[in-house]
Scaffold this active site. Sequence first.
Site, PDB file in Angstrom:
ATOM      1  N   GLU A 304      42.641  42.045  35.076  1.00  0.00           N
ATOM      2  CA  GLU A 304      41.678  41.481  34.137  1.00  0.00           C
ATOM      3  C   GLU A 304      40.606  42.458  33.672  1.00  0.00           C
ATOM      4  OE1 GLU A 304      42.105  40.777  37.388  1.00  0.00           O
ATOM      5  OE2 GLU A 304      40.258  40.209  38.389  1.00  0.00           O
ATOM      6  N   HIS A 328      45.920  33.492  32.781  1.00  0.00           N
ATOM      7  CA  HIS A 328      45.258  33.864  34.039  1.00  0.00           C
ATOM      8  C   HIS A 328      44.251  35.002  33.826  1.00  0.00           C
ATOM      9  CE1 HIS A 328      45.141  34.425  38.476  1.00  0.00           C
ATOM     10  NE2 HIS A 328      44.887  35.673  38.123  1.00  0.00           N
ATOM     11  N   GLU A 329      44.724  36.090  33.248  1.00  0.00           N
ATOM     12  CA  GLU A 329      43.816  37.243  33.084  1.00  0.00           C
ATOM     13  C   GLU A 329      42.665  36.902  32.133  1.00  0.00           C
ATOM     14  OE1 GLU A 329      44.309  39.158  35.363  1.00  0.00           O
ATOM     15  OE2 GLU A 329      46.423  38.776  35.773  1.00  0.00           O
ATOM     16  N   HIS A 332      39.921  35.056  33.881  1.00  0.00           N
ATOM     17  CA  HIS A 332      39.039  35.940  34.658  1.00  0.00           C
ATOM     18  C   HIS A 332      37.804  36.371  33.847  1.00  0.00           C
ATOM     19  CE1 HIS A 332      40.816  36.632  38.556  1.00  0.00           C
ATOM     20  NE2 HIS A 332      41.985  37.020  38.061  1.00  0.00           N
ATOM     21  N   GLU A 351      40.070  34.483  42.274  1.00  0.00           N
ATOM     22  CA  GLU A 351      41.464  34.098  41.988  1.00  0.00           C
ATOM     23  C   GLU A 351      41.700  32.589  41.986  1.00  0.00           C
ATOM     24  OE1 GLU A 351      43.304  36.166  40.680  1.00  0.00           O
ATOM     25  OE2 GLU A 351      42.316  38.047  41.226  1.00  0.00           O
TER      26      GLU A 351
HETATM   27  N1  BES Z   1      43.081  40.564  39.854  1.00  0.00           N
HETATM   28  C1  BES Z   1      44.449  40.322  40.045  1.00  0.00           C
HETATM   29  C2  BES Z   1      45.238  41.544  40.380  1.00  0.00           C
HETATM   30  C3  BES Z   1      44.861  42.203  41.683  1.00  0.00           C
HETATM   31  C4  BES Z   1      44.575  41.464  42.803  1.00  0.00           C
HETATM   32  C5  BES Z   1      44.825  43.560  41.761  1.00  0.00           C
HETATM   33  C6  BES Z   1      44.229  42.099  43.986  1.00  0.00           C
HETATM   34  C7  BES Z   1      44.492  44.205  42.941  1.00  0.00           C
HETATM   35  C8  BES Z   1      44.181  43.456  44.048  1.00  0.00           C
HETATM   36  C9  BES Z   1      45.080  39.662  38.812  1.00  0.00           C
HETATM   37  O1  BES Z   1      44.219  38.856  38.103  1.00  0.00           O
HETATM   38  C10 BES Z   1      46.183  38.768  39.307  1.00  0.00           C
HETATM   39  O2  BES Z   1      45.905  37.851  40.020  1.00  0.00           O
HETATM   40  N2  BES Z   1      47.411  39.058  38.905  1.00  0.00           N
HETATM   41  C11 BES Z   1      48.573  38.280  39.264  1.00  0.00           C
HETATM   42  C12 BES Z   1      49.001  37.449  38.121  1.00  0.00           C
HETATM   43  C13 BES Z   1      48.844  36.061  38.245  1.00  0.00           C
HETATM   44  C14 BES Z   1      49.308  35.244  37.079  1.00  0.00           C
HETATM   45  C15 BES Z   1      48.704  35.332  39.487  1.00  0.00           C
HETATM   46  C16 BES Z   1      49.698  39.227  39.567  1.00  0.00           C
HETATM   47  O3  BES Z   1      49.527  40.426  39.391  1.00  0.00           O
HETATM   48  O4  BES Z   1      50.758  38.777  39.972  1.00  0.00           O
HETATM   49 ZN    ZN Z   2      43.818  37.064  39.100  1.00  0.00          ZN
END
Ligand code: BES
Ligand code: ZN
Length: 638
Positions: A304, A328-329, A332, A351
């Site tokens: 995000e 989702h993003e 955020h 999250e």
């Molecule tokens: N912020 C997260 C990605 C993240 C989390 C990076 C922890 C590093 C450490 C991002 O918003 C996320 O949750 N991405 C998910 C997608 C989602 C639709 C649940 C993913 O990457 O799978």
């Molecule tokens: Zn996330």
Amino acid sequence: MKRFILAGALAICGALSVVASPTDSSRIDPAFDYHSYANVDEFRTTHLDLDLRVDFKFKTIAGSVTLELKRLDPRSTQLVLDTKDIMILDVTQKSTDVLGATAKNQTIWVSRPFHLEKPDRILGSALVIDLPPSKKATESIKIDYETLETSSALQWLTEKQTSRHKPFLYTQSEPISARSWIPLQDTPQVRAPYKAKIRTDESLRAVMSAENDPKAKRNGEYHFVMPQAVPSYLIALAVGDLEFRETGPRTGVYAEKSVIKEAAKEFADTEPMIQANEKMFGPYRWTRYDILVMPPSFPEGGMENPRLSFITPTVIAGDKSLVSVIAHELAHSWAGNLVGNATWRDFWLNEGVTDYMESRIMTAVYGEQRSSMEAVLGVKSLRADLAKLKPADQVLAIDLRDRDPDDGFSYIPYEKGRLFLNYLDAKFGRERFDAFLRGYFDHFAFKSVNSEQFMAYLQENLLDRFPGIVSRAQVNTWVLGPGLPADAVLPVTNLFQPVDAARGAWLGGALAAKKVGPDWIAQQWLYFLDGMPPLGASQLAELDKAFALSKSPNAEIAHSWFKLVIANNYQPGYPRLEEYLMTIGRRKLIEPLYESLMKTPADTEVAKRVFAKARPGYHPETVKAIEAIVVPKEETSE
Ligand code: BES
Ligand code: ZN
């Protein structure tokens, strides 16, 4: 300096084990960030100025960061910053009272003594800068540095690894990797605006989590301003052969030419998504929302980064079936980027709240049926994790002391967090709950919150305002207790019943595979495949023949198919599986496949062989994660 000593002492305790047991939650200080060395009680960053050169030949980022800091203690004689795998070349302090510089209105930069502390495996090295005590309210400190090739935030892709035969670099700072490409106070408790000058190859374009100018000339020098205060984990940079295409008045897509058209089509609903969310939870406060389509090796589904979400290309299925990642993003931009977790213990505030909002956006834009199926699949993943994790790791406010916050990663903060908000929504009613969330975003805008602050705000603005509906004890059970509370409000759908029926009929020989699911959407296919019992080779062949699963353009469906391929040792499926593991670096899609391969000796050999080949194309954090799965403990260097 006190905090620095405390964090250091804890790290040492951790190495000797037992002393600071992660289950001993009574001793945790919820306001303290155990994953940073920065002495934030003495100095606080108020602005960052980056002046960097991205060098593809040497795979380094080199240049300087100038930190503007608020001095909170006139007696302080040390500034402690976070670094990891960075070479510090020089540290200077802006001085106005040397040799009458003020009178001549000159800025003088004075060198300051500094040293790097012994590196910690997880936290990196504290950079300690000696400063004279001062009554000044602010300090400017400039650090000249260069990244090392081992930087955990950076992936350098060579010409051969991209579609356009031009190199690509990107950063992934969350949770604690910003310190591996910028020396700074790497804690989400500190927020600051930033500006940046990035120089690189003339044929490439740089973009950042900031104001981007899609019309900027490609000349190798790019300027960025991020006027809003952001935490360090949201500072992001990408450099590549990027094109831009508008998808709306304040939305657009950056991507390599080969995917830009498909991407713009797939993400055409971004503006309606923003509008749906604004209507429920208040204004979008970041001006533009653009999407950067990443190379397939990007380790996340999405990240995000403010004003510019980084998105895996595996979301482009051709039918918008996986765009919940965009919802989702985007969500955020409220939960996390506007009001963010204060420490990684509070990650569920980013999250979980985001997942809840994601569902609401998906319902508003694509309807209840689709979002309820996605929510039911989410609960399935949550239950699988609850069955695996020890009770201490099933709580929302998780104790991550002495651990890499990335290792505490599970569906708990996401799906249990979402269910907690669903529960409050159901108990207090939509109107009151939406007003509460809007108020929360206004009240804490551009600030960070920890779990205890959230609970106090919740008590004051919801529990006490409408008494007798939810007790504080119930809230504590959700946030601090393991498992799923008995009165959770679970999502339901009746669209999986026909899927169960069709699966049963096909397994029983009453229905031919090609007659299955003519009108199903992707979520039903995932449910169909994930619910299979052990299958024989002829059954798998029939499925693949009917639905071309091993060639599915939908990366999630392909993932579910490959899980069946491995679980049933279906050899004809292995060549495509290998290709999949070679091209995709998204951890959520490949880690479970490697884990599954490790269950038999023959497949262990496959896992090792494929990983050895795929490894140079993976992001450093993916390499670390897959290594932990594939390489037995005694073979790793520690
Ligand atoms: N912020 C997260 C990605 C993240 C989390 C990076 C922890 C590093 C450490 C991002 O918003 C996320 O949750 N991405 C998910 C997608 C989602 C639709 C649940 C993913 O990457 O799978
Ligand atoms: Zn996330």
